[in-house]
Structure formats: C-alpha cells, structure tokens
Design a protein around this motif. Structure first.
Motif, PDB file in Angstrom:
ATOM      1  N   ARG A   9      26.306 -15.629   1.612  1.00  0.00           N
ATOM      2  CA  ARG A   9      26.372 -13.970   2.118  1.00  0.00           C
ATOM      3  C   ARG A   9      26.545 -13.173   0.857  1.00  0.00           C
ATOM      4  N   ILE A  10      27.157 -13.741  -0.347  1.00  0.00           N
ATOM      5  CA  ILE A  10      27.435 -12.774  -1.235  1.00  0.00           C
ATOM      6  C   ILE A  10      26.098 -12.518  -1.966  1.00  0.00           C
ATOM      7  N   THR A  11      25.201 -13.484  -1.929  1.00  0.00           N
ATOM      8  CA  THR A  11      23.660 -13.548  -2.238  1.00  0.00           C
ATOM      9  C   THR A  11      23.020 -12.372  -1.595  1.00  0.00           C
ATOM     10  N   GLU A  12      23.159 -12.408  -0.435  1.00  0.00           N
ATOM     11  CA  GLU A  12      22.513 -11.318   0.664  1.00  0.00           C
ATOM     12  C   GLU A  12      23.138  -9.825   0.162  1.00  0.00           C
ATOM     13  N   ILE A  13      24.193  -9.791  -0.170  1.00  0.00           N
ATOM     14  CA  ILE A  13      24.852  -8.562  -0.477  1.00  0.00           C
ATOM     15  C   ILE A  13      24.357  -8.069  -1.737  1.00  0.00           C
ATOM     16  N   PHE A  14      24.175  -8.953  -2.515  1.00  0.00           N
ATOM     17  CA  PHE A  14      23.860  -8.520  -4.036  1.00  0.00           C
ATOM     18  C   PHE A  14      22.284  -7.801  -3.758  1.00  0.00           C
ATOM     19  N   ARG A  15      21.481  -8.645  -3.123  1.00  0.00           N
ATOM     20  CA  ARG A  15      20.156  -8.331  -2.804  1.00  0.00           C
ATOM     21  C   ARG A  15      20.008  -6.986  -2.346  1.00  0.00           C
ATOM     22  N   ASP A  16      20.827  -6.603  -1.188  1.00  0.00           N
ATOM     23  CA  ASP A  16      21.063  -5.505  -0.533  1.00  0.00           C
ATOM     24  C   ASP A  16      21.431  -4.292  -1.566  1.00  0.00           C
ATOM     25  N   VAL A  17      22.406  -4.544  -2.090  1.00  0.00           N
ATOM     26  CA  VAL A  17      23.037  -3.597  -3.037  1.00  0.00           C
ATOM     27  C   VAL A  17      22.031  -3.023  -4.107  1.00  0.00           C
ATOM     28  N   PHE A  18      21.564  -4.291  -4.836  1.00  0.00           N
ATOM     29  CA  PHE A  18      20.576  -3.910  -6.026  1.00  0.00           C
ATOM     30  C   PHE A  18      19.111  -3.700  -5.393  1.00  0.00           C
ATOM     31  N   ASP A  19      18.861  -3.924  -4.254  1.00  0.00           N
ATOM     32  CA  ASP A  19      17.558  -3.842  -3.539  1.00  0.00           C
ATOM     33  C   ASP A  19      16.552  -4.692  -4.310  1.00  0.00           C
ATOM     34  N   ASP A  20      16.865  -5.687  -4.473  1.00  0.00           N
ATOM     35  CA  ASP A  20      15.996  -6.642  -5.359  1.00  0.00           C
ATOM     36  C   ASP A  20      16.196  -7.968  -4.431  1.00  0.00           C
ATOM     37  N   ASP A  21      15.081  -8.457  -3.720  1.00  0.00           N
ATOM     38  CA  ASP A  21      15.205  -9.944  -3.110  1.00  0.00           C
ATOM     39  C   ASP A  21      15.023 -10.818  -3.746  1.00  0.00           C
ATOM     40  N   SER A  22      14.615 -10.749  -5.054  1.00  0.00           N
ATOM     41  CA  SER A  22      14.435 -11.969  -5.845  1.00  0.00           C
ATOM     42  C   SER A  22      15.584 -12.544  -6.751  1.00  0.00           C
ATOM     43  N   LEU A  23      16.777 -11.533  -6.679  1.00  0.00           N
ATOM     44  CA  LEU A  23      17.885 -11.951  -7.075  1.00  0.00           C
ATOM     45  C   LEU A  23      18.631 -13.392  -6.960  1.00  0.00           C
ATOM     46  N   ILE A  25      21.827 -15.577  -7.090  1.00  0.00           N
ATOM     47  CA  ILE A  25      23.126 -15.440  -7.570  1.00  0.00           C
ATOM     48  C   ILE A  25      23.818 -16.685  -7.853  1.00  0.00           C
ATOM     49  N   LYS A  26      24.500 -17.271  -9.069  1.00  0.00           N
ATOM     50  CA  LYS A  26      25.178 -18.296  -9.089  1.00  0.00           C
ATOM     51  C   LYS A  26      26.647 -18.059  -9.411  1.00  0.00           C
ATOM     52  N   ASP A  27      27.298 -19.028  -9.309  1.00  0.00           N
ATOM     53  CA  ASP A  27      28.817 -18.754  -9.754  1.00  0.00           C
ATOM     54  C   ASP A  27      29.099 -18.119 -11.159  1.00  0.00           C
ATOM     55  N   GLU A  28      28.185 -18.546 -11.964  1.00  0.00           N
ATOM     56  CA  GLU A  28      28.692 -17.884 -13.613  1.00  0.00           C
ATOM     57  C   GLU A  28      27.702 -16.726 -13.621  1.00  0.00           C
ATOM     58  N   THR A  29      27.222 -16.036 -12.537  1.00  0.00           N
ATOM     59  CA  THR A  29      26.395 -14.665 -12.857  1.00  0.00           C
ATOM     60  C   THR A  29      27.426 -13.811 -12.854  1.00  0.00           C
ATOM     61  N   ASN A  30      27.235 -12.871 -13.910  1.00  0.00           N
ATOM     62  CA  ASN A  30      28.158 -11.718 -14.236  1.00  0.00           C
ATOM     63  C   ASN A  30      27.489 -10.266 -14.505  1.00  0.00           C
ATOM     64  N   SER A  31      28.157  -9.342 -14.709  1.00  0.00           N
ATOM     65  CA  SER A  31      27.512  -8.053 -15.108  1.00  0.00           C
ATOM     66  C   SER A  31      26.674  -8.123 -16.178  1.00  0.00           C
ATOM     67  N   GLU A  32      26.661  -9.069 -16.897  1.00  0.00           N
ATOM     68  CA  GLU A  32      25.827  -8.986 -18.080  1.00  0.00           C
ATOM     69  C   GLU A  32      24.351  -9.598 -17.671  1.00  0.00           C
ATOM     70  N   ASP A  33      24.311 -10.346 -16.635  1.00  0.00           N
ATOM     71  CA  ASP A  33      23.090 -10.928 -16.094  1.00  0.00           C
ATOM     72  C   ASP A  33      22.273  -9.897 -15.285  1.00  0.00           C
ATOM     73  N   ILE A  34      22.970  -8.581 -14.942  1.00  0.00           N
ATOM     74  CA  ILE A  34      22.144  -7.820 -14.085  1.00  0.00           C
ATOM     75  C   ILE A  34      22.011  -6.513 -14.579  1.00  0.00           C
ATOM     76  N   GLU A  35      21.127  -5.885 -14.963  1.00  0.00           N
ATOM     77  CA  GLU A  35      21.079  -4.683 -15.756  1.00  0.00           C
ATOM     78  C   GLU A  35      21.694  -3.709 -14.995  1.00  0.00           C
ATOM     79  N   ASP A  36      21.655  -3.669 -13.718  1.00  0.00           N
ATOM     80  CA  ASP A  36      22.099  -2.297 -12.868  1.00  0.00           C
ATOM     81  C   ASP A  36      23.645  -2.488 -12.513  1.00  0.00           C
TER      82      ASP A  36
END
Lengths: 82, 138
Positions: A9-23, A25-36
């Motif tokens: 569900r978190i992955t779906e939320i990230f894809r929706d917020v950043f409008d990017d279905d290819s994202l 998302i892993k446990d170690e993902t942080n703000s350094e990994d997603i430019e926006d």
C-alpha cells in the motif's frame, strides 16, 4: 494487515503522490533516492498515508523517520494500537 | 487583513472578495512577466481567434489566489504550498471577478488547510476552479 501488505500500500501511495508507476519502493528507500521527494512532497506522503491507513501521526514521529522501512514499522505499530 | 490562527479555522469556512481586472492590471502583468502574446494585447487578433476582445492572462486571474490566501484565508499566517487550477472560461479586461475559497480539510500534524477555490465573473460564470494547500504559520 501484515508488513508486506503495508509495503504494497505504501508503494501505491508513493506511485500516486509522485505520479510514477515505475517506482520501486524498498525498506531502505529514502529521500535521496527519489529526486522529487522534498519537504512538501513529504507532507503529501504523510497526508496520503494518514488517509489510506486511517491513522494520525504527530510531527515528531514523522520527523524521525530515516527511510520507508521505518515508516512501515510506524504504521504497523499504530495499526496494532488501534 | 485576516489573522486567523490554525485553531480559529473550521472546515466549511468561506472567504471571498471582488476585484475588477482592468487594462492597468493587464499592462502591469505583461511588464512583469514578459508575456507579449497578442491574444492578450490585440483586439483584432483575439477576434480572429473567436474572442470578443483581447483575453486576460489566465495567470493574472490566478494571481488573485495569492490575495485569497495571504489576506483572507488564513491571512497573515499564510504559506501557500501548492495550487491546482483549471481555467474554465475566458476572462476579459473589465470583468469583475469574485474570488472565493472554502476550507475543505484541516491537518493538525502539519498545521495546513486545503481550500477549494473558484473565481466567477460578473455573470456568475465560473472562470477558474481548483484547490490550494496552505500552511498556517504559528
């Protein structure tokens, strides 16, 4: 809800917020990994998670999160407390 | 200027004001932005494109959302975070615009409000619609 469902569900939320279905998302993902992923999008992520999971966070809790895994842990803990 | 604090704002609360968009505003906007597109300057050109006169800059109409947030809702404590809008109808110089906002959501984790916004012309037609997310500073 188990932790893998929470991450889905978190992955779906990230894809929706950043409008990017290819994202991916892993446990170690942080703000350094997603430019926006800036401070404004962080607010939007938290708002979306509050709505989706029916939870309420406080500023201290969400300010201390180092990565997505810690966010998932926080959500799992809050869901158990409900 | 309003000075609403976060706690003083309720979901459903509304604010609005009326302004006339004139050639003076058009000229100032053109000067500031450098948008010299003839649709906004040349009546004959605009007529060729099917308009009754030169068309007001959409972003000039949208600029009054700054006033809605910064002066009316919440006023002094405003910090605009995002704006999503659609331009539904053309605006023409001389139109009288009523700019309105209604609080649809409050979030006390971040002290922010979501406001449904609209701008209507003197005929009551909606010329702009959308939403804003606004932080309410301490």
């Amino acid at each position: 809800m188990d932790r893998s469902e929470i991450m889905e569900r978190i992955t779906e939320i990230f894809r929706d917020v950043f409008d990017d279905d290819s994202l991916i998302i892993k446990d170690e993902t942080n703000s350094e990994d997603i430019e926006d992923w800036d401070s404004l999008e962080h607010i939007n992520l938290v708002l979306a998670m509050e709505k989706d999971f029916g939870l309420k966070f406080n500023l201290k809790e969400v300010g201390e999160l180092a990565n997505v895994g810690e966010m998932a842990d926080l959500i799992a803990r809050k869901l158990q407390e409900k | 200027m309003n000075t609403y604090t976060f706690d003083e704002i309720s979901v459903g609360q509304t604010e609005s004001f009326t302004v006339r968009l004139t050639d003076k505003e058009m000229d100032a906007f053109r000067e500031i932005t450098g948008d010299i597109n003839p649709l906004h300057k040349d009546d004959a050109y605009a007529a060729e494109k099917g308009h009754k006169s030169r068309v007001a800059f959409g972003m000039l109409t949208a600029s009054y959302l700054s006033t809605l947030a910064g002066v009316y809702m919440p006023g002094e404590r405003s910090l605009i975070q995002s704006v999503e809008i659609k331009f539904s109808q053309p605006v023409y110089p001389g139109d009288e615009l009523t700019v309105s906002g209604e609080v649809t959501e409050k979030n006390d984790t971040f002290n922010l409000i979501k406001v449904k916004v609209s701008v209507r012309n003197q005929e009551g037609k909606k010329v702009l619609k959308g939403s804003m997310q606004i932080g309410v500073m301490e």
